[in-house]
Design a protein around this motif. Structure first.
Motif, short mmCIF file in Angstrom:
data_model
loop_
_atom_site.label_atom_id
_atom_site.label_comp_id
_atom_site.label_asym_id
_atom_site.label_seq_id
_atom_site.Cartn_x
_atom_site.Cartn_y
_atom_site.Cartn_z
N ILE A 167 10.55 7.34 14.76
CA ILE A 167 9.23 7.93 14.11
C ILE A 167 10.06 9.32 13.52
O ILE A 167 11.02 9.80 13.69
CB ILE A 167 8.40 8.66 15.24
N ILE A 168 9.59 9.32 12.10
CA ILE A 168 10.02 10.51 11.57
C ILE A 168 8.75 11.51 11.43
O ILE A 168 7.82 11.20 10.76
CB ILE A 168 10.49 10.21 10.12
N HIS A 169 9.18 12.68 11.65
CA HIS A 169 8.03 13.76 11.82
C HIS A 169 8.38 14.97 10.80
O HIS A 169 9.61 15.58 11.02
CB HIS A 169 7.97 14.49 13.23
N LYS A 170 7.62 15.16 10.07
CA LYS A 170 7.78 16.31 9.06
C LYS A 170 7.35 17.81 9.69
O LYS A 170 5.89 18.08 9.80
CB LYS A 170 7.10 16.22 7.76
N VAL A 171 8.21 18.49 10.26
CA VAL A 171 8.00 19.57 10.92
C VAL A 171 7.32 20.72 9.92
O VAL A 171 6.38 21.40 10.30
CB VAL A 171 9.16 20.12 11.75
N SER A 172 7.97 21.02 8.94
CA SER A 172 7.57 21.89 7.74
C SER A 172 8.30 21.29 6.61
O SER A 172 8.65 20.10 6.51
CB SER A 172 8.23 23.40 7.98
N GLY A 205 8.27 -0.22 7.64
CA GLY A 205 7.71 1.23 7.84
C GLY A 205 6.32 1.72 7.48
O GLY A 205 5.89 1.14 6.48
N PHE A 206 5.70 2.81 8.05
CA PHE A 206 4.16 2.95 7.73
C PHE A 206 4.02 4.38 8.03
O PHE A 206 4.65 4.98 8.94
CB PHE A 206 3.22 1.90 8.38
N ALA A 207 3.01 4.84 7.42
CA ALA A 207 2.66 6.33 7.66
C ALA A 207 1.72 6.18 8.70
O ALA A 207 0.65 5.88 8.54
CB ALA A 207 2.20 6.88 6.37
N LEU A 208 2.01 6.93 9.64
CA LEU A 208 1.29 7.14 11.05
C LEU A 208 0.18 8.26 10.63
O LEU A 208 -1.06 8.04 10.99
CB LEU A 208 1.92 7.22 12.28
N THR A 209 0.44 9.23 10.11
CA THR A 209 0.05 10.46 10.03
C THR A 209 0.44 10.84 8.71
O THR A 209 1.55 10.77 8.29
CB THR A 209 -0.38 11.42 11.00
N THR A 215 0.90 -1.21 0.19
CA THR A 215 -0.10 -0.09 0.06
C THR A 215 0.94 1.27 0.04
O THR A 215 2.30 1.16 0.30
CB THR A 215 -1.00 0.12 1.27
N LYS A 216 0.40 2.46 -0.19
CA LYS A 216 1.08 3.67 -0.09
C LYS A 216 1.50 4.02 1.30
O LYS A 216 2.37 4.77 1.40
CB LYS A 216 0.13 4.73 -0.77
#
Length: 464
Positions: free
Chosen positions: A421-426, A376-380, A329-330
């Motif tokens: 966890i990898i978080h995109k702040v901006s 890995g998977f997209a949490l949000t 899946t994506k």
């Protein structure tokens, strides 16, 4: 871009300023136990400028040129006190104060020639001039009775590398390619072994000065094909050959018993031939298998002062690797990989003629296996979760050889597992945080360097 020419200018800079301490326990558990403290300080500044041009000379010719200048300044400090259980402290050295500078000039020119649409021929030439100067002063003995010492060196090297690259795509779903390069290096090296700067304030005595003239040729050649057999399968095969030769002649100082006599001589020749085969199998868009096999064998000759050339070793290596990529899946992806390496460097032990010699001069076995599992998977929309497992194993040691020789073969096992966890702040800033566990067992050192424990990792990536 001006006319048919595109110009590119790049400036780069790098600064490092570190002071590190580490402690080494020597002969633990014995009456000779001591602790060595190593303090190393580095202050490095790098500056570089690169200029490149690409000129379209017509439908069949493209000219590419490049110039590069790089300057590296490196200051270093350090001390090495040895504290013994008796309370006595000695010093390998202290108050080390040194500096080194390297200047590198590089120029390149290449012509892309396309006589017919599916054929591309590139002929290039690269030249480089490198100069490195270094010097240091330090103290031996003790702080109460210091003994000053000074060393310095200079290296001048020039290299010239012609290159040829050919690529043909005139056969449907098949690409043929080949390349050849020969790097030729000549230079001069001068260095002064440690001397007393107080007794010789005007420079090192001639008996401490040494020089050599290294001469090196390194040839690399390969031909290969890439075949897209179908939408599901791509095959690639490559044959390569490496031929390297290094020679260094040292000249004795003026103050030697026989000035100008060759004081040292070193020659190394190595020649390796091998092949790489790979296959990419994609049964469906979400699943990919990548398989690779590499085989290499070769030999080398080495000699020293007043010695005839002799075969030094034969070497054989095989690498088998497999990587599986799965993205059903994506939001989810997984990758698993494994590498198995078989490597042996032979010695003369099989022809030594006596059982003791046969045990003393062993072949060098360097087999190992590595594996990685990543998911890995997209949490949000802004957060990805990633889990990783790694494994390494080598089992080349043989303690039974300790009565005859040093059992150099590595025997070790390492595993690690982590979750992050990898978080995109901006759009420009990405934050990463990981926690995990690491374990290392090393039979090579008798278990004295085993360690295990938790790990934590935090990083910020900012894109300009």
């Amino acid at each position: 871009t001006v006319g048919n020419t595109t110009y590119q200018l790049t400036l780069l800079g790098d600064w490092i300023d570190n002071v590190d301490d580490r402690y080494v326990s020597q002969s633990p558990g014995t009456i000779n136990e001591s602790t060595l403290r190593v303090t190393d300080g580095v202050d490095t500044r790098t500056f570089g400028v690169m200029a490149n041009t690409t000129t379209e000379l017509g439908p069949k010719f493209t000219l590419r040129t490049g110039l590069r200048y790089q300057d590296v300044n490196h200051d270093f400090t350090g001390t090495r006190p040895v504290v013994r259980t008796t309370g006595v402290t000695t010093y390998d050295y202290f108050d080390l104060d040194g500096e080194a500078e390297a200047e590198i000039y590089t120029g390149s020119v290449a012509v892309d020639f396309k006589p017919v649409d599916p054929l591309m021929i590139t002929l290039g030439l690269r030249a480089e001039d490198r100069t490195t100067d270094s010097s240091a002063i330090y103290q031996t003995g003790t702080p109460v009775a210091p003994v000053p010492r000074r060393v310095f060196s200079r290296i001048d090297e020039e290299s010239l590398t012609p290159e040829l690259d050919v690529r043909y795509t005139g056969i449907r779903d098949l690409a043929l390619y080949g390349s050849a390069s020969l790097r030729m290096i000549k230079g001069d090296r001068t260095y002064a072994s440690a001397y007393d700067p107080v007794a010789f304030p005007n420079g090192a005595p001639v008996t401490n000065l040494f020089s050599s003239n290294p001469d090196s040729d390194s040839g690399n050649y390969k031909i290969g094909a890439n075949w897209r057999q179908s939408d599901f399968l791509t095959l690639r095969g490559e044959v390569f050959h490496k031929n390297h030769e290094y020679e260094s002649v040292g000249i004795a100082p003026v103050g030697a018993l026989v000035p100008g006599l060759t004081s040292s001589y070193y020659l190394l020749r190595s020649e390796f031939t091998g092949t790489t085969l790979s296959a990419i199998f994609k049964p469906k868009p979400s699943l990919t298998f990548t398989t690779r096999y590499t085989y290499q064998e070769g030999d080398a000759e080495v000699t020293g002062l007043l010695r005839t050339e002799n075969d030094s070793m034969d070497s054989k290596m095989q690498i088998i690797s497999e990587t599986i990529d799965w993205a059903p899946t994506k939001q989810f992806y997984m990758q698993a990989s494994v590498n198995v390496v078989f490597n042996v460097i032979s010695t003369i032990y099989s022809d030594a003629g006596t059982p003791v010699a046969d045990q003393t001069l062993q072949d060098s076995e360097n087999d190992y296996i590595t594996g990685t599992l990543l998911a890995g998977f997209a949490l949000t929309p802004k957060d990805d979760v990633q889990v990783q497992f790694t494994y390494y194993r080598a089992n080349n040691g043989n303690p039974e050889l300790a009565d005859y020789t040093v059992p150099y073969g590595v025997s070790a096992r390492e595993i690690s597992v982590s979750a992050g966890i990898i978080h995109k702040v901006s759009d420009r800033l990405i934050a990463t945080a990981k926690v995990g566990y690491f374990e290392s067992d090393n039979d090579t050192t008798g278990g004295r360097t085993d360690f295990r424990g938790p790990l934590a990792y935090v990083s910020l990536d900012y894109g300009l």
